[in-house]
Structures are given as structure tokens and as C-alpha cells.
Motif scaffolding. Sequence first.
Motif, PDB file in Angstrom:
ATOM      1  N   ILE A   1       0.872  -1.057  -0.059  1.00 25.16           N
ATOM      2  CA  ILE A   1       0.240  -0.096   0.029  1.00 25.16           C
ATOM      3  C   ILE A   1       0.694   1.159  -0.079  1.00 25.16           C
ATOM      4  CG2 ILE A   1      -1.680   1.264   1.264  1.00 25.16           C
ATOM      5  CD1 ILE A   1      -2.855  -1.318   2.224  1.00 25.16           C
ATOM      6  N   PHE A   2       1.894   1.341   0.914  1.00 20.86           N
ATOM      7  CA  PHE A   2       2.977   2.336   0.945  1.00 20.86           C
ATOM      8  C   PHE A   2       3.245   2.424  -0.449  1.00 20.86           C
ATOM      9  CE2 PHE A   2       1.976   3.018   5.169  1.00 20.86           C
ATOM     10  CZ  PHE A   2       2.812   4.032   5.682  1.00 20.86           C
ATOM     11  N   ALA A   3       3.772   1.514  -1.092  1.00 19.13           N
ATOM     12  CA  ALA A   3       4.456   1.742  -2.423  1.00 19.13           C
ATOM     13  C   ALA A   3       3.807   2.203  -3.569  1.00 19.13           C
ATOM     14  CB  ALA A   3       5.281   0.456  -2.832  1.00 19.13           C
ATOM     15  N   ILE A   4       2.314   1.494  -3.506  1.00 14.37           N
ATOM     16  CA  ILE A   4       1.711   2.106  -4.334  1.00 14.37           C
ATOM     17  C   ILE A   4       1.472   3.595  -4.456  1.00 14.37           C
ATOM     18  CG2 ILE A   4      -0.742   1.616  -5.535  1.00 14.37           C
ATOM     19  CD1 ILE A   4      -0.403  -1.172  -4.756  1.00 14.37           C
ATOM     20  N   SER A   5       1.042   3.856  -2.899  1.00 15.59           N
ATOM     21  CA  SER A   5       0.811   5.356  -2.760  1.00 15.59           C
ATOM     22  C   SER A   5       1.853   6.182  -3.122  1.00 15.59           C
ATOM     23  CB  SER A   5       0.373   5.521  -1.387  1.00 15.59           C
ATOM     24  OG  SER A   5      -0.786   4.619  -0.992  1.00 15.59           O
ATOM     25  N   VAL A   6       3.068   6.009  -2.756  1.00 17.06           N
ATOM     26  CA  VAL A   6       4.006   6.736  -3.170  1.00 17.06           C
ATOM     27  C   VAL A   6       4.219   6.896  -4.633  1.00 17.06           C
ATOM     28  CG1 VAL A   6       6.673   7.067  -3.045  1.00 17.06           C
ATOM     29  CG2 VAL A   6       5.384   6.533  -1.015  1.00 17.06           C
ATOM     30  N   LEU A   7       4.182   5.693  -5.196  1.00 23.70           N
ATOM     31  CA  LEU A   7       4.306   5.664  -6.926  1.00 23.70           C
ATOM     32  C   LEU A   7       3.191   6.621  -7.386  1.00 23.70           C
ATOM     33  CD1 LEU A   7       5.745   4.464  -9.102  1.00 23.70           C
ATOM     34  CD2 LEU A   7       4.328   2.813  -9.298  1.00 23.70           C
TER      35      LEU A   7
ATOM     36  N   TYR B   1       7.423  11.204   2.201  1.00 21.40           N
ATOM     37  CA  TYR B   1       7.106  12.107   3.193  1.00 21.40           C
ATOM     38  C   TYR B   1       5.605  12.604   3.427  1.00 21.40           C
ATOM     39  CZ  TYR B   1       7.663  15.945   6.290  1.00 21.40           C
ATOM     40  OH  TYR B   1       7.159  17.188   7.478  1.00 21.40           O
ATOM     41  N   PHE B   2       4.942  12.663   2.497  1.00 17.81           N
ATOM     42  CA  PHE B   2       3.786  13.098   2.446  1.00 17.81           C
ATOM     43  C   PHE B   2       2.882  11.921   3.107  1.00 17.81           C
ATOM     44  CE2 PHE B   2      -0.627  12.858   0.631  1.00 17.81           C
ATOM     45  CZ  PHE B   2      -1.196  13.999   1.267  1.00 17.81           C
ATOM     46  N   ILE B   3       3.202  10.602   2.236  1.00 17.44           N
ATOM     47  CA  ILE B   3       2.520   9.555   2.760  1.00 17.44           C
ATOM     48  C   ILE B   3       2.728   8.852   4.113  1.00 17.44           C
ATOM     49  CG2 ILE B   3       2.229   7.223   2.273  1.00 17.44           C
ATOM     50  CD1 ILE B   3       0.842   8.594   0.199  1.00 17.44           C
ATOM     51  N   SER B   4       3.829   9.162   4.546  1.00 23.65           N
ATOM     52  CA  SER B   4       4.191   8.703   6.054  1.00 23.65           C
ATOM     53  C   SER B   4       3.318   9.444   7.067  1.00 23.65           C
ATOM     54  CB  SER B   4       5.708   8.911   6.289  1.00 23.65           C
ATOM     55  OG  SER B   4       6.629   8.120   5.159  1.00 23.65           O
ATOM     56  N   TYR B   5       3.140  10.783   6.898  1.00 24.42           N
ATOM     57  CA  TYR B   5       2.536  11.398   7.940  1.00 24.42           C
ATOM     58  C   TYR B   5       0.932  11.312   7.798  1.00 24.42           C
ATOM     59  CZ  TYR B   5       2.178  15.777   5.316  1.00 24.42           C
ATOM     60  OH  TYR B   5       2.014  16.750   3.973  1.00 24.42           O
ATOM     61  N   THR B   6       0.706  11.143   6.461  1.00 28.35           N
ATOM     62  CA  THR B   6      -0.762  10.936   6.108  1.00 28.35           C
ATOM     63  C   THR B   6      -1.173   9.503   6.636  1.00 28.35           C
ATOM     64  OG1 THR B   6      -0.596  12.437   4.388  1.00 28.35           O
ATOM     65  CG2 THR B   6      -2.575  10.929   4.411  1.00 28.35           C
ATOM     66  N   ALA B   7      -0.642   8.649   6.295  1.00 30.35           N
ATOM     67  CA  ALA B   7      -1.028   7.038   6.577  1.00 30.35           C
ATOM     68  C   ALA B   7      -1.064   6.868   7.938  1.00 30.35           C
ATOM     69  CB  ALA B   7      -0.382   6.064   5.778  1.00 30.35           C
TER      70      ALA B   7
ATOM     71  N   ARG C   1      -5.259  15.431  -5.096  1.00 27.93           N
ATOM     72  CA  ARG C   1      -5.957  15.380  -3.771  1.00 27.93           C
ATOM     73  C   ARG C   1      -6.739  14.115  -3.931  1.00 27.93           C
ATOM     74  NH1 ARG C   1      -7.801  21.676  -3.501  1.00 27.93           N
ATOM     75  NH2 ARG C   1      -5.967  22.496  -2.671  1.00 27.93           N
ATOM     76  N   LEU C   2      -7.167  13.874  -5.318  1.00 25.69           N
ATOM     77  CA  LEU C   2      -8.068  12.581  -5.565  1.00 25.69           C
ATOM     78  C   LEU C   2      -7.274  11.236  -5.153  1.00 25.69           C
ATOM     79  CD1 LEU C   2     -10.438  11.247  -6.433  1.00 25.69           C
ATOM     80  CD2 LEU C   2      -9.458  11.010  -9.060  1.00 25.69           C
ATOM     81  N   TRP C   3      -5.824  11.316  -5.343  1.00 25.13           N
ATOM     82  CA  TRP C   3      -5.001  10.174  -5.164  1.00 25.13           C
ATOM     83  C   TRP C   3      -4.836   9.980  -3.774  1.00 25.13           C
ATOM     84  CZ3 TRP C   3      -4.198   5.604  -7.078  1.00 25.13           C
ATOM     85  CH2 TRP C   3      -3.095   4.874  -6.532  1.00 25.13           C
ATOM     86  N   ALA C   4      -4.568  11.088  -3.080  1.00 30.91           N
ATOM     87  CA  ALA C   4      -4.114  11.522  -1.549  1.00 30.91           C
ATOM     88  C   ALA C   4      -5.489  10.862  -0.995  1.00 30.91           C
ATOM     89  CB  ALA C   4      -4.047  12.505  -1.132  1.00 30.91           C
ATOM     90  N   THR C   5      -6.744  10.994  -1.516  1.00 33.82           N
ATOM     91  CA  THR C   5      -7.865  10.426  -0.774  1.00 33.82           C
ATOM     92  C   THR C   5      -7.910   8.956  -0.735  1.00 33.82           C
ATOM     93  OG1 THR C   5      -9.159  12.234  -1.320  1.00 33.82           O
ATOM     94  CG2 THR C   5     -10.474  10.384  -0.834  1.00 33.82           C
ATOM     95  N   ILE C   6      -7.506   8.200  -2.216  1.00 34.55           N
ATOM     96  CA  ILE C   6      -7.492   6.921  -2.355  1.00 34.55           C
ATOM     97  C   ILE C   6      -6.568   6.442  -1.170  1.00 34.55           C
ATOM     98  CG2 ILE C   6      -7.074   5.018  -3.981  1.00 34.55           C
ATOM     99  CD1 ILE C   6      -8.307   7.005  -5.881  1.00 34.55           C
ATOM    100  N   CYS C   7      -5.347   7.071  -1.046  1.00 33.93           N
ATOM    101  CA  CYS C   7      -4.200   6.632  -0.157  1.00 33.93           C
ATOM    102  C   CYS C   7      -4.826   6.383   1.047  1.00 33.93           C
ATOM    103  CB  CYS C   7      -3.255   7.357  -0.533  1.00 33.93           C
ATOM    104  SG  CYS C   7      -2.246   7.188  -2.215  1.00 33.93           S
ATOM    105  N   ILE C   8      -5.479   7.270   1.731  1.00 37.90           N
ATOM    106  CA  ILE C   8      -5.959   7.351   2.807  1.00 37.90           C
ATOM    107  C   ILE C   8      -6.650   6.352   3.301  1.00 37.90           C
ATOM    108  CG2 ILE C   8      -7.213   8.629   4.723  1.00 37.90           C
ATOM    109  CD1 ILE C   8      -6.527  11.366   3.242  1.00 37.90           C
ATOM    110  N   TYR C   9      -7.719   5.985   2.446  1.00 39.70           N
ATOM    111  CA  TYR C   9      -8.419   4.696   2.708  1.00 39.70           C
ATOM    112  C   TYR C   9      -7.590   3.527   2.703  1.00 39.70           C
ATOM    113  CZ  TYR C   9     -12.779   7.870   2.881  1.00 39.70           C
ATOM    114  OH  TYR C   9     -13.489   8.820   3.106  1.00 39.70           O
TER     115      TYR C   9
END
Length: 571
Positions: free
Chosen positions: A27-33, A53-59, A76-84
Motif C-alpha cells: 500500500i505504501f509503495a503504490i501510494s508513493v508511486l 514524506y507525505f504518505i508517511s505522515y498521512t497514513a 488530492r484525489l489520489w491522496a484520498t484513495i491512499c488514505i482509505y
Amino acid sequence: MTPATHHSTLFLAMRRLRAPLITLITIFAISVLGLTLAPGIDGQPLSFFHAFYFISYTATTIGFGEIPFEFSNEQRLWATICIYMAVVGWAYTIGSLFALLQDHTFQNAVATERFARQVKRIHEPFYLVCGYGETGRLVCKALDRLGERAVVVERHPDKAGEQELDGYVTDMPCLTADASLPETLRFAGLTSRHCRGVLALTDDDNTNLAVAISARLLAPKLPVLCRAGSTEIAANMASFGTRYIINPYAKFAEYLALALHSPNTYHLLTWLTGLPGTTIERHRDPPRGKWVLCGYGGFGKVIVEAFDREEVPVTIIDRDAPDGHGHRVVKGDGTGAATLERANIRQVVGIVASTGNDFDNLSIAVTARELNPNLFVILRMNAYANHALFDAFESDVTVVPSEIIGHECLAVLTTPLLQPFLEEIATQDDAWSAELVEQLTSRFGWTVPTVWSVRLNLRRAPALYRHLMRKGGSVRLSDLLKNPHDRAISLDAAVLYLRRDDDDHIIRPSGDEVIRPGDRLLMVGLPAAKRDFALTVTNGHTLDYVLTGADRPGGWVWEWLAERRRSADAG
């Protein structure tokens, strides 16, 4: 249950958490990519560093905002998907972690690793106790009272948990595992150089046999004490070189036979082998005459054999007692007055309630005492939890297997010289024992005294040993029994037995006996006397004071000043 090493513990944890960790990493790898591919406001995507850095403090739900600059709608759309995705991944991982922590296999592995570390940190002598039932608990409490360490192995978790609630002064590591497995005994310190002995006290004869075999092969020099409930298991233990095999019922039968022909010797034995701090109540001696025994099981048979050796007639009451064994048999259970009357209970001097049911034994004793108030009653107590009922009845003798085994174990392990002394006094007549009992109890009372043995060698008595070897002077036994604080007063102790390597053994040596290097003494007295005697034989200044009355100052500086003063006075 086989104990696990820390390697297997780590392997188990990694195996159980492998899938959740892979999911979380994916999940982290896909989110960062995805963040590195999503276009920003100016058309430039985030770098890998900023995306990570963004995924680390968000997740992790810290949430600093849109850093390092404002995001585009695509980002923002991708960040929302990453959060869930991160919420799902963390929920899966944390749930798997909690499941692992609650898994009994993992808990046992962690507890075993912690237990192994505790045992390795023990750098003083300890005893390995296998089985924490009534007998094991009794022995551990006595060892704790004597300041000795113990390591416990108990198969049943409930009993092992009780060990932590008993509040010992010294730390006693406890492992929930099967003591019959050699690897368990290794974890418990069987091969440690600090282990002083092994006690196999479980209620399973086969487990005790396995412990005896393991100890014989893995640590052949260690003394092993085993509980045995049958002659077959005892013989098997003996074939493996097990020296101390304790059958509580056979041991009591031996005591009963001793009490019948030498009651004072029996009282001396119980006083010397009692649990420290307890008080021995001297009851009336078992009378000779006709007896009745109720319950012809394993215990009943050894009691009948003891009566036969002492030529005491006995009538057996049992539902299924075999005929033709040379004794009168009355069919029944003994709890009813009619059965006891058929056994002529009013004409006998004593009764033994020896069934395997405590309430039947109490019923037999109460009914028999009502029919014959002068009966000498011996009660067998199978479960220690019923001791309050047995105490209320006030029988003449209550047979408690755990106490019998506990007494024997402590006598053998903590005072090795006591066993040969007891064998010696068994050969003496009852008048000799009566004199010794009167002499000792008038001095120390009927509270169980401190009994200890000491070898007068360089390790145990360095000051005395050097004095004997260097000066060659003679030291009498009475000189050593002077109080190191005031030599005009004698220690509250007595020497019962002197044993020498040349087989010159002396019972009750006189005060004029000259001590030799290497002598072994069996002593009895008050706890303070044991400490004072140890001070005398280990400290050179104290020894000089006890022997000569010269109170030399301690330390080489004060000795030098004292010597100068004596030289000046002489000049």
C-alpha cells in the motif's frame, strides 16, 4: 509442551505477520508511486522523497497538510484513495498483531524465552523442582524460608499461576511445560553449574521416572530425589542410579514400625526433619495390641506389612479384600457402626482409616471414636485442601503425603549429613533416644530447630582450616562452640554427629574431641547460632578471640598499630 527458543519466537512472529506487513508495504509503495505520477498545479509531479514524506505522515494519521506546496485536484484525489487504503492496511496489520499477542503458542514462546533469561541470570546455587502441586509448594516455601533459590517446572497452567501468587522472598522462575522432556529440563537449568539438585515431585510416576533418567544422563553428578507411588517405578528409578526414591506411604509405614518399638527415636526423627519454624506436638505413642485397618489399597498393604514386621495383629475391613493372606477380613467399608462392631472395634487399641476418600476416612474415624473413645486413630488425608476438617477432628496421627515427601527432600538436600545420622540412631535403643530427646528439647524446645552440616575445609571454614594446617595446634570441639560475641557464653547449638573421611564416625561427640581438617559436623540449634558458628570458622580475628580471648583489631592498619603499641610497651 516443548519450550521454544528465541529464534523460533522470532520466526513465529514473522510468519504470522508476514502477510499484513507485505500488504502494508505494498500500500505504501503504490501510494508513493501514484503521487509521483499525478500531475501538480504547475504540471510537475512530486519527487519520490516528498511523496514518501507525505504518505508517511498521512497514513499514520499525523496530518501536516499539503506539503511542500498546494496539491492539484488529481493529487488530492489520489491522496484520498491512499488514505482509505492506509486505513485498511493498518487495520489488517494491527488486528493480526493483536491476534498474535493472544495466541497461546506465541505467549508460551515469549514466556519460555523470558524464563530462560531468568535462569541464566541466576549465579547462585538453586534447586530444580519439577511439579508444583501440594508437595512442590511445600518444598518451595521451606526452601524460601531457608534462603535457598529454586526453579520450578509445572505442566498445568493453573498450578504454575499459583506459584506467582505465593509471595516468595527470593525470585523463583516458573515454566509451564512438560518436565518429562529433556529440553525442558535444559531450559530450567539442569546442566547449569549452579544447579545443586533435582526434585521430581509430580503426581505422575512416569514423568518422575523421565526426570530421573534425564538427570542421570545429562547431569550424572547431581543428587536427584524422586517421588514414586509404586514399587515397580521405584525399582526402575533405582536401576538408573537414582539414590533417593521416596514413596510417602512406604516411608510412613517405616515410621509407624519405628514408633511401635522405639517411640522416642521416632520423636527425635520427626523433630529433626520437621519443616523449619513449625512446632512438633508430642502425642501419645501408638500402643501395641489389636488394630483395625479400613481400606486395603496401596497404603493399606504397606501398613499391614509394617504391623506384620512388628508382630501386631490387625483386622482388615474392605469391600473387596482378598482372602487367604493370613489376616481376619471383614467385608464392608467401615463407615457404618455395624461393620466396625463385626471387627470388634471395642476390643482393639487403634484404627487406621486408609481409604482413598477423605470423607470416608473422617466418617470411619468419627464412628470408631464414638464406639471406642480410647482408640488411637491414624487418618490418611488424600487432598491437602481438606486439612481444616482433619485438624478439627484431632486424630492422633494424620498421614499427609506431601509433608512426608517434603520432610525427606529437605533433610537430604539441605543437610546431607542428616540422613546417615538418622540411619545411625535407628540402630540405638529407645532409652538412648529418650535421653537425647530430653536433652535437646529441654534446651531448644519442641519448635523445629535449625539443622545444618558443615565441612571444615578451606572453602567452608577457611580461618579454622588455615589455623589447623599452619600452626598444627589442637582445637577442641568445645572451643568452637563458644559465642563469638562473648566467649564466656556457649552457643545455642550442639554437635550431633562427627564424620571423618577415614570412616571414624562419632555420634554425640564430647567437647574434648579434637577437630581435624576435613571433618564434617552435623549441628542443631537456633538460627543465630548457625550464623555465629559460621563467623567463627571463617573469620580469623573471631577465631582467635574464641580460642584465646585476644580481641585483635580488624584490618592490617589497625593490626600494625596494635603491634607497634605492644612492642613499645614491652620496650
